[in-house]
Design an enzyme around this catalytic site. Structure first.
Site, PDB file in Angstrom:
ATOM      1  N   ASP A  24       0.881  -1.163   0.000  1.00 18.82           N
ATOM      2  CA  ASP A  24       0.000   0.000   0.000  1.00 18.82           C
ATOM      3  C   ASP A  24       0.921   1.217   0.000  1.00 18.82           C
ATOM      4  O   ASP A  24       1.445   1.604   1.044  1.00 18.82           O
ATOM      5  CB  ASP A  24      -0.902   0.001   1.237  1.00 18.82           C
ATOM      6  CG  ASP A  24      -1.768   1.245   1.313  1.00 18.82           C
ATOM      7  OD1 ASP A  24      -2.298   1.672   0.268  1.00 18.82           O
ATOM      8  OD2 ASP A  24      -1.917   1.803   2.414  1.00 18.82           O
ATOM      9  N   GLU A  43      -1.285  -1.481  -4.769  1.00 16.57           N
ATOM     10  CA  GLU A  43      -2.493  -0.695  -5.000  1.00 16.57           C
ATOM     11  C   GLU A  43      -2.187   0.411  -5.998  1.00 16.57           C
ATOM     12  O   GLU A  43      -1.127   1.031  -5.964  1.00 16.57           O
ATOM     13  CB  GLU A  43      -2.977  -0.096  -3.676  1.00 16.57           C
ATOM     14  CG  GLU A  43      -4.346   0.508  -3.766  1.00 16.57           C
ATOM     15  CD  GLU A  43      -4.903   0.915  -2.412  1.00 16.57           C
ATOM     16  OE1 GLU A  43      -5.664   1.888  -2.382  1.00 16.57           O
ATOM     17  OE2 GLU A  43      -4.583   0.256  -1.398  1.00 16.57           O
ATOM     18  N   ASP A  59      -2.125   1.021   7.341  1.00 14.82           N
ATOM     19  CA  ASP A  59      -1.376   0.833   6.093  1.00 14.82           C
ATOM     20  C   ASP A  59      -1.051  -0.639   5.868  1.00 14.82           C
ATOM     21  O   ASP A  59      -1.105  -1.138   4.740  1.00 14.82           O
ATOM     22  CB  ASP A  59      -0.087   1.652   6.097  1.00 14.82           C
ATOM     23  CG  ASP A  59      -0.349   3.143   6.141  1.00 14.82           C
ATOM     24  OD1 ASP A  59      -1.276   3.604   5.453  1.00 14.82           O
ATOM     25  OD2 ASP A  59       0.373   3.851   6.868  1.00 14.82           O
TER      26      ASP A  59
END
Length: 181
Positions: free
Chosen positions: A11, A71, A143
Site C-alpha cells: 500500500d 495498489e 497501512d
C-alpha cells in the site's frame, strides 16, 4: 497438492508505505508478516523515495516472496498529493521489479470488492475481513491492513479471470490483464 505461494502486498505512500506478506496454499491463506515503512518529512523528496525503495528491497530480501501486488494510485482532490503518492508507488514498483518479482496492480475498488463483496466498502469493513480471512488476533495498523488486503485480492485473482499466464508476468490495469513485456 499445490505449492505454497508467498505474496507481498504493498500500500504505497510517501509518508507511510504499508506491506503485508501472506502465504497461499490451495484455498488456504496464512499471515506471515506486515508493517509499515515510514519516511521523515524533514528529508528531501529523493531521500524519502530512496527510503521507500531500500526498505521494500529489505522486506523482499527478508521474506523472499514469489510475487507482488500493489495498489494503484487514486486521484486526490489535491493534485500535488496524487503526484507524491505516484512517486512513492514508482519507488516501490522499481524495488519490486529490480528484485525480479512479477507485479500485479489493483484499484482500491477491486480490492474492496475482492474482500468485502462490494467496491464501496469502508476501511473498517476491509480491516475486519483481513482479520477474519487471516485469522489474526488483532487489527493490523491501517497501512499494513491495506497492504494485506491487496495481497489477499491478488491471491483470490489467481482463480478464473485475472489468472497469471503460465510462466508469464501479470500486469493489471483497470480490471484487465495486460500481457507481460
Amino acid at each position: 497438492m499445490t505449492l505454497p505461494r508467498l505474496i507481498l502486498g504493498i500500500d504505497p505512500g510517501l509518508q507511510s508505505t504499508g506491506f503485508g506478506v501472506i502465504e497461499k496454499q490451495g484455498s488456504r491463506l496464512a499471515y506471515i508478516a506486515s508493517g509499515r515503512i515510514r519516511t521523515d518529512a524533514r528529508e528531501s523528496l529523493p531521500q524519502r523515495l530512496g527510503v521507500v525503495f531500500d526498505s521494500v528491497r529489505e522486506v523482499i530480501a527478508h521474506y523472499q516472496p514469489g510475487e507482488a501486488a500493489i495498489e494503484e494510485v487514486f486521484l486526490n482532490k489535491n493534485p500535488w498529493s496524487t503526484l507524491l503518492l505516484g512517486q512513492a508507488r514508482g519507488a516501490a514498483i522499481a524495488a519490486l521489479t529490480t528484485a525480479g518479482l512479477s507485479v500485479a496492480e489493483y484499484g482500491t475498488m477491486q480490492i474492496k470488492k475482492a474482500l468485502v463483496g462490494q467496491g464501496r466498502a469502508s476501511k473498517d469493513q476491509v480491516c475486519h475481513m483481513v482479520v477474519r480471512l487471516l485469522k489474526l488476533n488483532a487489527n493490523p495498523q491501517a497501512d499494513a491492513a491495506d497492504a494485506l488486503a491487496c495481497a489477499i485480492c491478488h491471491a483470490h485473482a489467481g482463480h478464473g479471470f485475472g489468472a497469471a499466464p503460465e510462466g508469464g508476468e501479470v500486469r493489471r490495469h483497470a480490471g484487465r490483464v495486460l500481457p507481460s513485456r
